[in-house]
Design a protein around this motif. Structure first.
Motif, PDB file in Angstrom:
ATOM      1  N   ASN A 154       0.822  -1.198   0.000  1.00  0.00           N
ATOM      2  CA  ASN A 154       0.000   0.000   0.000  1.00  0.00           C
ATOM      3  C   ASN A 154       0.867   1.264   0.000  1.00  0.00           C
ATOM      4  O   ASN A 154       0.660   2.166  -0.804  1.00  0.00           O
ATOM      5  N   THR A 155       1.853   1.285   0.892  1.00  0.00           N
ATOM      6  CA  THR A 155       2.694   2.473   1.000  1.00  0.00           C
ATOM      7  C   THR A 155       3.753   2.487  -0.095  1.00  0.00           C
ATOM      8  O   THR A 155       4.358   1.457  -0.386  1.00  0.00           O
ATOM      9  N   LYS A 186       3.508   7.871   0.415  1.00  0.00           N
ATOM     10  CA  LYS A 186       2.090   8.031   0.072  1.00  0.00           C
ATOM     11  C   LYS A 186       1.443   6.643  -0.028  1.00  0.00           C
ATOM     12  O   LYS A 186       2.130   5.632  -0.154  1.00  0.00           O
ATOM     13  N   GLU A 187       0.092   6.608   0.013  1.00  0.00           N
ATOM     14  CA  GLU A 187      -0.599   5.322  -0.026  1.00  0.00           C
ATOM     15  C   GLU A 187      -1.490   5.222  -1.244  1.00  0.00           C
ATOM     16  O   GLU A 187      -2.059   6.224  -1.690  1.00  0.00           O
ATOM     17  N   ILE A 188      -1.630   4.006  -1.782  1.00  0.00           N
ATOM     18  CA  ILE A 188      -2.417   3.864  -3.007  1.00  0.00           C
ATOM     19  C   ILE A 188      -3.845   3.383  -2.727  1.00  0.00           C
ATOM     20  O   ILE A 188      -4.725   3.587  -3.540  1.00  0.00           O
ATOM     21  N   PHE A 189      -4.076   2.718  -1.589  1.00  0.00           N
ATOM     22  CA  PHE A 189      -5.451   2.311  -1.236  1.00  0.00           C
ATOM     23  C   PHE A 189      -5.981   3.247  -0.154  1.00  0.00           C
ATOM     24  O   PHE A 189      -5.230   3.688   0.715  1.00  0.00           O
ATOM     25  N   ASN A 190      -7.278   3.554  -0.204  1.00  0.00           N
ATOM     26  CA  ASN A 190      -7.838   4.386   0.859  1.00  0.00           C
ATOM     27  C   ASN A 190      -8.270   3.515   2.035  1.00  0.00           C
ATOM     28  O   ASN A 190      -8.112   2.293   2.022  1.00  0.00           O
ATOM     29  N   GLU A 191      -8.848   4.145   3.048  1.00  0.00           N
ATOM     30  CA  GLU A 191      -9.170   3.399   4.263  1.00  0.00           C
ATOM     31  C   GLU A 191     -10.175   2.292   4.027  1.00  0.00           C
ATOM     32  O   GLU A 191     -10.181   1.264   4.697  1.00  0.00           O
ATOM     33  N   GLU A 196      -7.078   4.140  -4.767  1.00  0.00           N
ATOM     34  CA  GLU A 196      -7.264   5.562  -5.028  1.00  0.00           C
ATOM     35  C   GLU A 196      -6.056   6.170  -5.730  1.00  0.00           C
ATOM     36  O   GLU A 196      -6.136   7.263  -6.276  1.00  0.00           O
ATOM     37  N   ALA A 197      -4.959   5.443  -5.738  1.00  0.00           N
ATOM     38  CA  ALA A 197      -3.707   5.904  -6.348  1.00  0.00           C
ATOM     39  C   ALA A 197      -3.243   7.212  -5.721  1.00  0.00           C
ATOM     40  O   ALA A 197      -3.758   7.634  -4.694  1.00  0.00           O
ATOM     41  N   VAL A 198      -2.290   7.837  -6.340  1.00  0.00           N
ATOM     42  CA  VAL A 198      -1.747   9.098  -5.827  1.00  0.00           C
ATOM     43  C   VAL A 198      -1.803  10.097  -6.964  1.00  0.00           C
ATOM     44  O   VAL A 198      -1.399   9.798  -8.077  1.00  0.00           O
ATOM     45  N   ARG A 199      -2.363  11.263  -6.672  1.00  0.00           N
ATOM     46  CA  ARG A 199      -2.523  12.249  -7.745  1.00  0.00           C
ATOM     47  C   ARG A 199      -1.677  13.488  -7.495  1.00  0.00           C
ATOM     48  O   ARG A 199      -1.669  14.042  -6.404  1.00  0.00           O
ATOM     49  N   MET A 200      -1.009  13.932  -8.553  1.00  0.00           N
ATOM     50  CA  MET A 200      -0.320  15.213  -8.513  1.00  0.00           C
ATOM     51  C   MET A 200      -1.374  16.304  -8.634  1.00  0.00           C
ATOM     52  O   MET A 200      -2.266  16.227  -9.469  1.00  0.00           O
ATOM     53  N   GLN A 201      -1.254  17.320  -7.804  1.00  0.00           N
ATOM     54  CA  GLN A 201      -2.250  18.386  -7.819  1.00  0.00           C
ATOM     55  C   GLN A 201      -1.828  19.507  -8.764  1.00  0.00           C
ATOM     56  O   GLN A 201      -0.679  19.599  -9.175  1.00  0.00           O
ATOM     57  N   ASP A 211      -2.086  14.475   3.427  1.00  0.00           N
ATOM     58  CA  ASP A 211      -2.976  13.661   2.599  1.00  0.00           C
ATOM     59  C   ASP A 211      -2.185  12.555   1.906  1.00  0.00           C
ATOM     60  O   ASP A 211      -1.297  12.827   1.095  1.00  0.00           O
ATOM     61  N   PRO A 212      -2.504  11.274   2.194  1.00  0.00           N
ATOM     62  CA  PRO A 212      -1.705  10.181   1.633  1.00  0.00           C
ATOM     63  C   PRO A 212      -1.940   9.941   0.144  1.00  0.00           C
ATOM     64  O   PRO A 212      -1.255   9.114  -0.459  1.00  0.00           O
ATOM     65  N   HIS A 213      -2.917  10.646  -0.464  1.00  0.00           N
ATOM     66  CA  HIS A 213      -3.190  10.387  -1.878  1.00  0.00           C
ATOM     67  C   HIS A 213      -2.878  11.573  -2.783  1.00  0.00           C
ATOM     68  O   HIS A 213      -3.217  11.556  -3.954  1.00  0.00           O
ATOM     69  N   LYS A 214      -2.290  12.621  -2.211  1.00  0.00           N
ATOM     70  CA  LYS A 214      -2.001  13.808  -3.020  1.00  0.00           C
ATOM     71  C   LYS A 214      -0.537  14.186  -2.897  1.00  0.00           C
ATOM     72  O   LYS A 214       0.056  14.088  -1.828  1.00  0.00           O
TER      73      LYS A 214
END
Lengths: 256, 224
Positions: A154-155, A186-191, A196-201, A211-214
């Motif tokens: 995940n991480t 960062k983490e790719i799965f949500n709780e 959910e992957a990781v997104r560049m803002q 925020d583990p996904h941003k």
């Protein structure tokens, strides 16, 4: 001086043959060396996901190959996360030789997905992280990379990105160490356990450490950043079944 | 070149006579391919964000120009004039492919970065221009000098442009972090900002313009 047509044609034919032989000769001669250089480059990229670039650059090519052989094992899986050992023609599959770009042209269900396993020296059971290749489109041309996941699957342990023709100083910054470092932890799965992957803002300079996904974006390279986001999202979803199977502890082999 | 046969006809020209020195030195400043003839601008813009790839590009151009000038000059009496351009193109394209293959085998990182631009040496107007203007009508040794001179004239300009672009754009020279080290001397609060403009092609235009300005002020060259 005006030459006859016969002379011109003979001259052209001879020139073509001579140049043709010269070029094919060189290609034949340098081919094996080029292939080695290419393989070394791939291995360096794979290791780049779990090692710092400076450390990797200090190593001689021999050391890189040695390190790779003692620390990385690999296999190929399909979209359902089942291990595939042979291709359609019955040849033995080697993960390092699977061409991601070629596979990208097929539909996701038919692609082969290599998995690289980073383990303790000489002990394949002692897994330290799983490295997954990703591939997609940037602004001008293809982009690709490797994502290393920690043993919780995940991480993110680290990422490495490369590109063919992104704009220098803007999109091309995805190859720089400090941009890639933003993905670490960062983490790719949500709780809820969904991918959910990781997104560049959009925009740059904000703090997303909570925020583990941003992750922070690339100023002036929104389309490249979007390409990276899509690439991660798609490929992580392709590997989702493999990751889930791996998590629940069974490692099935496809029955061909 | 054997001196014996030459002595019979006329005293042989010194290996680096005044005329031959001029073949090399002219393109450096007075007849520079980039700043005076304004050729080869496209690659001068594209590769000059950093010193290292620029260096590889410069060496490749020197190799291709010297070899192409030599080959064409050796063949100059046999090349049919009606197909001479395509013959030149074939020779240059082969040489460029050779450079590309060698880079791929021995400097893969450079190959990844530069292969697009190396391919474009074929269309670099300087190469074809010198073949057409000089190598077709001159002896091999003179042609080598001419090719070397023109390539050197091209090289020092792109290296100069790359120096300023890398220094101001990335704060480094040949990858060595100059700005960081200067900032380090003045303590933590002091830092030098890099200029993003220098990394984009616009930066190359500005630097190139400045170089041309300085040069023309010094030499008094005016375009007619």
């Amino acid at each position: 001086m005006q030459q006859s047509n016969g002379y011109i044609i003979t001259f052209s034919v001879i020139l073509t043959v001579v140049l043709g032989l010269l070029l094919s000769g060189t290609s034949e001669l340098l081919g094996p060396i080029q292939k080695k250089a290419e393989e070394l480059d791939t291995k360096k990229q794979i290791l780049g996901a779990v090692m710092a670039a400076e450390e990797l650059n200090r190593m001689e090519s021999e050391q890189v190959i040695n390190y790779y052989e003692t620390r990385i094992s690999s296999k190929v899986v399909n979209i359902n996360g089942e291990e595939v050992e042979q291709d359609e023609e019955g040849n033995q599959l080697v993960a390092e030789n699977v061409n991601i770009a070629k596979n990208y042209k097929r539909s996701p269900e038919d692609r082969l997905y290599p998995v690289f396993i980073y383990h303790a020296e000489g002990n394949e059971e002692d897994v330290q992280s799983i490295i997954l290749p990703v591939y997609g489109n940037g602004l001008w041309d293809e982009i690709w990379g490797y994502v290393a996941l920690q043993t919780d699957l995940n991480t993110i342990e680290g990422v490495t990105f490369a590109h063919a023709a992104e704009t220098p100083g803007l999109g091309a910054r995805i190859t720089s160490g400090d941009v890639q470092a933003r993905y670490r932890g960062k983490e790719i799965f949500n709780e809820a356990g969904e991918l959910e992957a990781v997104r560049m803002q959009k925009g740059e300079g904000k703090d997303y450490s909570a925020d583990p996904h941003k992750v922070d974006g690339l100023s002036g390279a929104t389309i490249t950043a979007e390409g990276v986001n899509k690439m991660l999202e798609r490929y992580l979803s392709h590997y989702k079944s493999y990751l889930e199977r791996k998590r629940t502890g069974d490692a099935p082999v496809a029955l061909n | 070149m054997s001196t014996e046969t030459a002595e019979v006809k006329k005293p042989s020209e010194a290996l680096l006579s005044k005329r031959r020195k001029k073949l090399i030195s002219d393109p450096l400043v007075d007849d520079n391919p980039i700043t005076i003839q304004v050729l080869g601008i496209c690659s001068a813009l594209a590769v000059t964000t950093q010193m290292q790839p620029t260096m590889v590009m410069a060496l490749s151009v020197i190799f291709v120009m010297v070899m192409a000038n030599l080959t064409i000059s050796l063949m100059r009496n046999t090349i049919p004039s009606r197909v001479r351009i395509i013959v030149q193109l074939a020779i240059v394209a082969s040489l460029v492919t050779l450079v590309n293959e060698v880079l791929k085998a021995f400097a893969f990182d450079m190959y990844k970065e530069l292969s697009v631009f190396i391919g474009l040496i074929i269309t670099n107007c300087i190469v074809m221009g010198r073949l057409e203007a000089f190598a077709l009508g001159n002896k091999p040794y003179d042609s080598i000098l001419d090719g070397f001179g023109s390539a050197l004239g091209y090289s020092w300009i792109i290296l100069a442009v790359a120096f300023f672009r890398e220094l101001w754009g990335s704060g480094s020279v040949f990858g060595y972090p100059v700005f960081d080290n200067i900032s380090g001397l003045f303590g933590d609060d002091f830092s030098l900002a890099t200029n993003g403009l220098m990394v984009s092609p616009v930066g190359a235009f500005i630097i190139l313009g400045l170089i041309i300005w300085v040069q023309r002020t010094k030499t008094g060259y005016v375009e007619h």
